[in-house]
Write a protein that holds these residues in place. Structure first.
Motif, PDB file in Angstrom:
ATOM      1  N   ASP A  51     -51.064  68.046  21.306  1.00  0.00           N
ATOM      2  CA  ASP A  51     -50.499  67.037  20.465  1.00  0.00           C
ATOM      3  C   ASP A  51     -51.094  66.626  19.058  1.00  0.00           C
ATOM      4  O   ASP A  51     -52.532  67.101  18.706  1.00  0.00           O
ATOM      5  CB  ASP A  51     -50.918  65.678  21.510  1.00  0.00           C
ATOM      6  CG  ASP A  51     -50.060  64.577  21.089  1.00  0.00           C
ATOM      7  OD1 ASP A  51     -48.938  64.884  20.508  1.00  0.00           O
ATOM      8  OD2 ASP A  51     -50.449  63.481  21.609  1.00  0.00           O
ATOM      9  N   ASP A  52     -50.155  66.862  18.111  1.00  0.00           N
ATOM     10  CA  ASP A  52     -50.605  66.382  16.953  1.00  0.00           C
ATOM     11  C   ASP A  52     -51.137  67.358  16.263  1.00  0.00           C
ATOM     12  O   ASP A  52     -52.167  67.220  15.268  1.00  0.00           O
ATOM     13  CB  ASP A  52     -51.150  65.015  16.714  1.00  0.00           C
ATOM     14  CG  ASP A  52     -50.576  63.774  16.673  1.00  0.00           C
ATOM     15  OD1 ASP A  52     -48.930  64.047  17.255  1.00  0.00           O
ATOM     16  OD2 ASP A  52     -50.980  62.616  16.869  1.00  0.00           O
ATOM     17  N   CYS A 103     -43.914  62.896  18.360  1.00  0.00           N
ATOM     18  CA  CYS A 103     -43.885  63.511  19.814  1.00  0.00           C
ATOM     19  C   CYS A 103     -42.903  63.501  20.749  1.00  0.00           C
ATOM     20  O   CYS A 103     -42.574  64.681  21.118  1.00  0.00           O
ATOM     21  CB  CYS A 103     -45.174  62.418  20.463  1.00  0.00           C
ATOM     22  SG  CYS A 103     -46.452  62.107  19.662  1.00  0.00           S
ATOM     23  N   LYS A 168     -50.381  64.815  29.002  1.00  0.00           N
ATOM     24  CA  LYS A 168     -49.535  63.680  28.069  1.00  0.00           C
ATOM     25  C   LYS A 168     -48.243  63.949  28.661  1.00  0.00           C
ATOM     26  O   LYS A 168     -47.589  65.082  28.570  1.00  0.00           O
ATOM     27  CB  LYS A 168     -49.932  63.777  26.663  1.00  0.00           C
ATOM     28  CG  LYS A 168     -48.628  63.007  26.013  1.00  0.00           C
ATOM     29  CD  LYS A 168     -49.188  62.725  24.462  1.00  0.00           C
ATOM     30  CE  LYS A 168     -48.024  62.394  23.541  1.00  0.00           C
ATOM     31  NZ  LYS A 168     -48.552  61.868  22.276  1.00  0.00           N
ATOM     32  N   ASP A 322     -46.927  70.006  18.965  1.00  0.00           N
ATOM     33  CA  ASP A 322     -45.815  69.202  19.156  1.00  0.00           C
ATOM     34  C   ASP A 322     -45.147  68.499  17.788  1.00  0.00           C
ATOM     35  O   ASP A 322     -44.070  68.066  17.856  1.00  0.00           O
ATOM     36  CB  ASP A 322     -45.963  67.882  20.178  1.00  0.00           C
ATOM     37  CG  ASP A 322     -46.681  66.958  19.603  1.00  0.00           C
ATOM     38  OD1 ASP A 322     -47.553  67.019  18.889  1.00  0.00           O
ATOM     39  OD2 ASP A 322     -46.391  66.030  20.351  1.00  0.00           O
ATOM     40  N   ASN A 323     -46.022  68.655  16.725  1.00  0.00           N
ATOM     41  CA  ASN A 323     -45.343  68.150  15.465  1.00  0.00           C
ATOM     42  C   ASN A 323     -46.538  68.502  14.427  1.00  0.00           C
ATOM     43  O   ASN A 323     -47.692  68.994  14.775  1.00  0.00           O
ATOM     44  CB  ASN A 323     -45.290  66.663  15.372  1.00  0.00           C
ATOM     45  CG  ASN A 323     -46.261  65.756  16.178  1.00  0.00           C
ATOM     46  OD1 ASN A 323     -46.232  65.002  17.208  1.00  0.00           O
ATOM     47  ND2 ASN A 323     -47.641  65.594  15.409  1.00  0.00           N
ATOM     48  N   LYS A 345     -48.278  64.965  10.192  1.00  0.00           N
ATOM     49  CA  LYS A 345     -47.068  64.398  11.024  1.00  0.00           C
ATOM     50  C   LYS A 345     -46.297  63.104  10.574  1.00  0.00           C
ATOM     51  O   LYS A 345     -46.725  62.351   9.838  1.00  0.00           O
ATOM     52  CB  LYS A 345     -48.186  63.710  12.142  1.00  0.00           C
ATOM     53  CG  LYS A 345     -47.324  63.293  13.331  1.00  0.00           C
ATOM     54  CD  LYS A 345     -48.232  62.355  14.328  1.00  0.00           C
ATOM     55  CE  LYS A 345     -47.416  61.617  15.460  1.00  0.00           C
ATOM     56  NZ  LYS A 345     -48.405  61.031  16.306  1.00  0.00           N
TER      57      LYS A 345
HETATM   58 CA    CA Z   1     -47.723  64.397  18.724  1.00  0.00          CA
END
Ligand code: CA
Length: 525
Positions: A51-52, A103, A168, A322-323, A345
């Motif tokens: 994530d991120d 996300c 997540k 994811d980003n 992001k």
């Molecule tokens: Ca994310």
């Protein structure tokens, strides 16, 4: 002296010999069958989603110099990711790999094979309310994935895979079926829920339970409550247990390992804090780096476990973010958080949507039948553009899994790119649509085609980003410093025509006028 056997004894010896030969040959054919079975086995699939995490948040250099050689930048020397280095060494990494800028859009693109402009979940999903923003499209998909939606997990499940969701979710709002990955084709859901940020990374704080962030308390991990087990570690242990059970049950597995790391809150992981305490970076950035290193240890632990289980050469691993980066290192539109790329992001710049992508067999064996079908070269960089929605058709095709014809897929198979070759059948394009506010960039669509990238801003914003158009040549100006919208009107018009055509072909939804009566369609210059 010749031994003297009775006729009966001779018969017994003969029969025993026949029985022995029969048993040996039976044993041999059982061993052969077992080997054949293992070789014919469907490949296991791991999607390791961070994530991120942006393309610069790692010690592995993804960007290249003019000769196509990997080039290190200072951020590559700040982060410590030996397991990513290990994976990159045995596989191929992409340096123009795109995700949606936040996300949920990316997660739903991975599951559906569709660009967010088509699946209409164009913003991060707020679990408790519709966050379309004041001028966002009223029909946008804030509920997220539905129970009967076609998903990668469901299709693999139907094809005999054990489908394991760890970490997540963030596929749907709280009171809707998409909140629970078990409704979306996953046999097992560990720690997945409607929200994106964990309540806490600390076991001592019960991952948020009983704190003021209790509405984001990570579920299913009660056995670690009160222990020093960091969230990243807890879900890694759980993932390894689930994979082990699948292998013991002789089932191929699809592990969707979606780390909460490295999303805020930036809780420092005590296991790695000492590695950064002498750096010149702010405390929050040091904590962010510990989250990166913890995620990296998880990758190594999972690779080790798959190897220990004896299935590594039959396991295909996809690592991605994811980003763009959310490193707390500076302004969202500056060259800072993902330096030398501009933005972070949520932003319309490359730093908002370029993510690390590595594909590799967990253990290389060119003789393995599945690896023969998809030979991935070692330590190679692919420079053609690709994006998160490409995983869906790639994984389905490679596992021999059918998708219903009525389901529209925007993604393109990565097979040829994964073997290190260029693929001239692919367009070098990426459409990124964000018709919402407030976020770091509001109400924009960007479209890349080859070296060119255009950004359309639907609603003028208050800050210096108020222009309606931005145009960059990413070959000459990879870090988006020189806006050519005024000086190259013909190129701008051409790119805007393509952006509009792409939005129409994806059946995209536009922001609306202030009174909500009309969609704001992009205008040609
Ligand atoms: Ca994310």
């Amino acid at each position: 002296m010749r031994p003297h056997y009775s006729r009966i004894t001779r018969l017994i010896i003969l029969n025993s010999l026949v029985l022995f030969l029969f048993l040996v040959s039976g044993l041999n054919s059982a061993v052969d069958a077992n080997i054949q079975k293992k070789q014919k086995q469907k490949p296991n699939i791991v999607v390791f989603l961070v994530d991120d995490m942006g393309v610069m948040d790692t010690s592995v250099p993804f960007l290249t110099d003019a000769k196509g050689q990997p080039k290190r930048y200072p951020l590559n020397d700040f982060y410590i990711t030996p397991s990513m280095e290990r994976l990159a060494k045995q596989g191929i990494r992409f340096n123009n790999f795109y995700a949606m800028s936040v996300c949920s859009p990316t997660r739903i693109s991975i599951m559906t094979g569709q660009n967010a402009a088509r699946h209409h979940a164009t913003n991060w999903i707020n679990p408790t309310k519709n966050n379309r923003g004041p001028q966002g499209p009223p029909e946008w998909n804030w509920e997220g994935l539905k129970k009967n939606d076609i998903t990668l997990a469901r299709l693999l499940q139907k094809n005999g895979y054990e489908t394991i969701h760890v970490g997540k979710g963030h596929f749907g709002a709280r009171d809707f079926p998409g909140a629970n990955p078990a409704n979306l084709g996953f046999d097992i859901n560990i720690a997945g829920a409607s929200f994106g940020a964990p309540g806490s990374y600390y076991g001592e704080k019960k991952y948020g339970l009983g704190t003021r962030r209790a509405h984001h308390a990570v579920p299913h991990l009660e056995k670690y409550h009160g222990t020093e087990t960091f969230l990243t570690e807890a879900i890694t242990i759980e993932a390894n247990a689930a994979v082990t059970a699948a292998v013991e049950a002789d089932k191929p597995f699809f592990l969707y390992m979606a780390h909460y790391a490295v999303h805020a809150p930036f809780d420092s992981d005590p296991r790695f804090a000492a590695h950064y305490k002498n750096s010149d970076k702010p405390k929050a950035a040091q904590a962010f780096a510990t989250l990166i290193e913890g995620m990296d240890k998880s990758l190594g632990d999972i690779l080790d476990q798959i190897e220990k289980l004896g299935v590594a050469e039959n396991t295909l691993v996809f690592f991605l973010g994811d980003n763009g980066s959310d490193a707390p290192l500076g302004h969202q539109h500056a060259v800072a958080c993902a330096a030398p790329l501009r933005g972070k992001k949520g932003a319309h710049y490359e730093g908002g949507m370029r993510v690390p992508f590595i594909a590799a067999w967990a253990k290389s064996n060119p003789g393995n039948p599945n690896q023969k079908r998809l030979p991935i070269p070692a330590d190679t960089i692919q420079t053609q553009t690709a994006a998160v929605q490409d995983l869906f058709p790639t994984i389905l095709n490679f596992t021999g899994t059918k998708s219903p014809e009525k389901h529209v897929v925007d993604g393109l198979r990565l097979d040829k790119l994964l073997t290190g070759n260029p693929d001239s059948s692919r367009e070098q394009t990426f459409l990124m649509h964000y018709p919402h506010s407030p976020h770091r960039s509001n109400y924009f669509t960007s479209y890349r085609n080859g070296d060119w990238k255009v950004i359309y801003h639907y609603v003028p914003s208050k800050d210096s980003e108020g222009s309606h158009y931005q145009l960059y040549n990413l070959a000459a100006d990879p870090f988006e410093q020189n806006n050519l919208a005024d000086s190259k009107p013909k190129q701008l018009r051409k790119m805007m025509q393509q952006l509009i055509a792409s939005m129409e072909s994806h059946n995209g939804l536009y922001p609306v006028t202030k009174d909500g009566s009309k969609p704001l369609r992009p205008k040609l210059p």
